[in-house]
Enzyme design. Sequence first.
Site, PDB file in Angstrom:
ATOM      1  CE  LYS A 233      -3.191   2.376   0.455  1.00 43.55           C
ATOM      2  NZ  LYS A 233      -3.584   3.222   0.993  1.00 43.55           N
TER       3      LYS A 233
ATOM      4  CE  LYS B 176      -2.520   8.264   7.637  1.00 51.48           C
ATOM      5  NZ  LYS B 176      -2.895   6.325   7.046  1.00 51.48           N
TER       6      LYS B 176
END
Length: 292
Positions: free
Chosen positions: A168, A236
């Site tokens: 991811k 993030k």
Amino acid sequence: MRIGFVGLGNMGGPMCRNLVKGVNQEVMVHDLNPAAVAARTAEGAKAAGSLAALAGGSEVIFISLPTPRHVEAVAAEIAAHARPGTVLFDLSTNAPAVVKRLHEELAAKGITFLDAPVTGGVARAEDASIVLMVGGEEAVFDRHRAILASFSGTQVHVGPVGSASVAKLVNNMLVLCNMVVAAEGMMVGRAAGIDLSKLVAIIQNGSGDSVGFRGIVARGMQGGFKPNFALDLAYKDLGLAVELAAEHGVPGLMAPQALALMRMARGMGYGGLDSTSVLKVYETLMGQEVRL
């Protein structure tokens, strides 16, 4: 089977909705936003009342949360109240080191943890075509595949715990770096004075096309920065990818530059806007807008 779902935001909300529609099981939900809980209960879910109640009453739990810190806090509460044999899928984008540690801590309580981040964005979460990648015991993945398929179009077992989070982060690093360079390229075209609609048509039908570029065109160049993927969350994710590269000794040459631009955009107050608001940094510096 009793299923719990924690985190009903932009991604978790639609995934939970499709889960409720796609399984003939009771789904308990929990979120700090009462409106998000009400939306899901109106569709057939049951409000858990508390995270502790959800943890103690569920056999399978899904969590979809903004940051590793949120995941750790919720996992600790689940560990304190869930029964041995509970299976926990973390749909969040997380750091591989964090999910490996959580896997070990929860295993000591008899709870099976799998990292299961998703990719495809809100639109694909809405229509249940989102891609789900899973790290953890393959037998557990296979046993729950029908449930996973209720809210995702593709399910890939990547490997052991942590491997899905690596996949991811690499995926998001690529799309976010592509998005940043797309913003820069569009400003070059604007500054050079060519017809941006023709430039966009060329790129969309040529070799420069990408998901990141299409995001810049669909949101940034329309002047609409309503968050599809908020800049704060994108920052993030890319930060986690940069940290992962450093952890494994990979020279950080491209992603840190994109991260620096995103940091500038956040410093300018765009953190709550869509991640394509990085375009506004170029617009501010150049004193001209990039619009179709």
